[in-house]
Scaffold this motif. Structure first.
Motif, short mmCIF file in Angstrom:
data_model
loop_
_atom_site.label_atom_id
_atom_site.label_comp_id
_atom_site.label_asym_id
_atom_site.label_seq_id
_atom_site.Cartn_x
_atom_site.Cartn_y
_atom_site.Cartn_z
N VAL A 1 0.85 -1.20 0.00
CA VAL A 1 0.00 0.00 0.00
C VAL A 1 0.89 1.26 0.00
O VAL A 1 1.30 1.69 -1.06
CB VAL A 1 -1.05 0.01 1.13
CG1 VAL A 1 -2.01 1.18 0.94
CG2 VAL A 1 -1.84 -1.29 1.12
N ASP A 2 1.21 1.80 1.18
CA ASP A 2 1.99 3.04 1.16
C ASP A 2 3.24 2.96 2.03
O ASP A 2 3.84 3.98 2.37
CB ASP A 2 1.12 4.23 1.59
CG ASP A 2 0.43 3.97 2.93
OD1 ASP A 2 0.71 2.92 3.56
OD2 ASP A 2 -0.38 4.81 3.36
N LEU A 3 3.63 1.74 2.40
CA LEU A 3 4.85 1.57 3.21
C LEU A 3 5.73 0.50 2.57
O LEU A 3 5.22 -0.52 2.11
CB LEU A 3 4.47 1.11 4.64
CG LEU A 3 3.82 2.17 5.52
CD1 LEU A 3 3.12 1.50 6.70
CD2 LEU A 3 4.85 3.18 6.01
N PRO A 4 7.05 0.73 2.56
CA PRO A 4 7.91 -0.30 1.97
C PRO A 4 8.00 -1.53 2.86
O PRO A 4 7.83 -1.45 4.08
CB PRO A 4 9.27 0.40 1.86
CG PRO A 4 9.26 1.43 2.92
CD PRO A 4 7.82 1.87 3.08
N ALA A 5 8.28 -2.67 2.24
CA ALA A 5 8.37 -3.93 2.98
C ALA A 5 9.29 -3.81 4.19
O ALA A 5 8.98 -4.31 5.27
CB ALA A 5 8.87 -5.02 2.04
N ILE A 6 10.40 -3.13 4.00
CA ILE A 6 11.40 -3.04 5.09
C ILE A 6 10.80 -2.37 6.33
O ILE A 6 11.18 -2.69 7.46
CB ILE A 6 12.68 -2.31 4.61
CG1 ILE A 6 13.81 -2.36 5.64
CG2 ILE A 6 12.42 -0.86 4.27
CD1 ILE A 6 14.89 -3.26 5.31
N TYR A 7 9.82 -1.49 6.12
CA TYR A 7 9.17 -0.83 7.26
C TYR A 7 8.55 -1.86 8.19
O TYR A 7 8.69 -1.80 9.41
CB TYR A 7 8.09 0.16 6.80
CG TYR A 7 7.20 0.58 7.93
CD1 TYR A 7 7.60 1.59 8.80
CD2 TYR A 7 5.99 -0.07 8.19
CE1 TYR A 7 6.81 1.95 9.89
CE2 TYR A 7 5.20 0.28 9.27
CZ TYR A 7 5.62 1.29 10.10
OH TYR A 7 4.85 1.62 11.19
N TYR A 8 7.83 -2.82 7.60
CA TYR A 8 7.12 -3.82 8.42
C TYR A 8 8.11 -4.63 9.26
O TYR A 8 7.80 -5.03 10.39
CB TYR A 8 6.29 -4.75 7.53
CG TYR A 8 5.10 -4.05 6.94
CD1 TYR A 8 3.94 -3.88 7.69
CD2 TYR A 8 5.14 -3.53 5.66
CE1 TYR A 8 2.85 -3.22 7.16
CE2 TYR A 8 4.06 -2.87 5.12
CZ TYR A 8 2.91 -2.71 5.88
OH TYR A 8 1.84 -2.05 5.37
N LEU A 9 9.30 -4.88 8.70
CA LEU A 9 10.29 -5.67 9.43
C LEU A 9 10.85 -4.87 10.60
O LEU A 9 10.98 -5.39 11.72
CB LEU A 9 11.42 -6.10 8.48
CG LEU A 9 10.96 -6.98 7.31
CD1 LEU A 9 12.10 -7.24 6.35
CD2 LEU A 9 10.42 -8.29 7.83
N VAL A 10 11.19 -3.61 10.34
CA VAL A 10 11.74 -2.77 11.42
C VAL A 10 10.67 -2.55 12.49
O VAL A 10 10.96 -2.60 13.69
CB VAL A 10 12.30 -1.44 10.86
CG1 VAL A 10 12.72 -0.52 11.99
CG2 VAL A 10 13.47 -1.69 9.91
#
Ligand code: UTP
Length: 292
Positions: free
Chosen positions: A32-41
């Motif tokens: 949606v509006d957040l990069p995959a790496i955001y979810y991991l961090v």
């Protein structure tokens, strides 16, 4: 010892996501509006992790910028009175201390993890595979840390996978643990078993490992394994054979962002939750589903 550090290997070539991965690391593709790496961090931070090292190869600037505050954006959003957007960006920047290191040579996941020795020091640490995001009630890192704190040994995050897929992942030799539903004891494992005879079970490691620093000497001495790469599973196999590791069948739904369908599914799931997209997306999906 408390688990405060995490590493995210994100230096793979992402060939399954070509052509886009040729120019944009798959870890920066938007859910949606957040990069995959955001979810991991975010998962790491919600689990009590304070310091995250991302192993990259190229385009680390985009990732670095994402976890930073931008003077230009701040001024523009302030001038427009968009306080909510400002707060959201600050929240991202404040999630954790995020560091970056280049792998330099793409020699495999084990090799990428090996680059983190100085960052990790003598502490236990979590590895979050850069292309595996997991949506769960309790963050999976936290679920893993709880098992580590209970048993004091490394922990691998596992799921039962369809038998025909085990050869794409790895296979674990596991035993039940008394009074545990989701925790197993693992004494061996094999990366990408070629035949059924080589398989121990249909439990594979998917996306999360809690390791201890003993892994670094093992990685340094490893010969290339499956696919000619230095395999993390080969290092974990040695740890398992020596003293055993625990395997946690974590609660959560995993999406492989290294695959085109995994990426699309994650976007649909998050799109149906996001307040700005959910209603329109639901109506759209219902409409096109009629002709599927
Ligand atoms: P994968 O094997 O799924 O990623 O590695 P890949 O090599 O990018 O994928 P394909 O097969 O070419 O599409 C699992 C994780 O390990 C990282 C990847 O970025 C991914 O997050 N990795 C892999 C590294 O950091 N370095 C490597 O040398 C290999």
């Amino acid at each position: 010892m408390q688990v405060k550090k995490a590493i995210i290997p994100a230096a793979g070539l992402g060939t399954r996501m070509l052509p886009i991965s040729h120019a944009v690391p798959k870890e920066m593709l938007p859910i949606v509006d957040l990069p995959a790496i955001y979810y991991l961090v975010e998962e790491a931070a919600k689990s009590g992790i304070t310091d995250v090292l991302v192993i990259t190869n190229r385009d680390k600037d985009a990732m670095e910028d994402f976890f930073d505050l931008s003077v230009e954006y701040n001024a523009a959003l302030k001038a427009k009175g968009r306080e909510e957007d400002l707060a959201a960006l600050r929240k991202i920047a404040d999630l954790a201390n995020v560091y970056f290191l280049r792998q330099k040579e793409t020699k495999g996941l084990g090799h990428a993890v090996g680059r983190a020795r100085a960052f990790v020091g003598d502490e236990p640490f979590v590895i979050l595979y850069g292309d595996d995001i997991i949506f769960s009630r309790a963050p999976v890192c936290k679920q893993m840390i709880d098992v580590y704190e209970k048993y004091g040994k490394p922990v691998v995050g596992v799921k039962a996978v369809p038998k025909e897929l085990v050869s794409k992942y790895c296979s674990l030799k596991i035993y039940p643990v008394e009074n545990e539903d989701r925790v197993f004891f693992c004494t061996d494992m094999i990366e990408k078993p070629k035949t059924e005879a080589e398989m121990f079970s249909n439990y594979s490691i998917l996306g999360r490992v809690l390791a201890t620093p003993e892994i670094f000497d093992i990685i340094d001495a490893l010969p290339p394994g499956a696919g000619g790469e230095i395999q993390l599973t080969d290092a974990l196999a040695q740890v398992s054979r020596k003293g055993g590791v625990f395997a946690l069948d974590f609660e959560g739904e995993r999406y492989d962002l290294g695959s085109k369908t995994g990426f699309l599914k994650a976007n649909v799931v998050k799109g149906l939750e996001h307040p700005e997209t959910r209603d329109e997306l639901r109506a759209f999906l219902k409409e096109i589903a009629k002709d599927l």
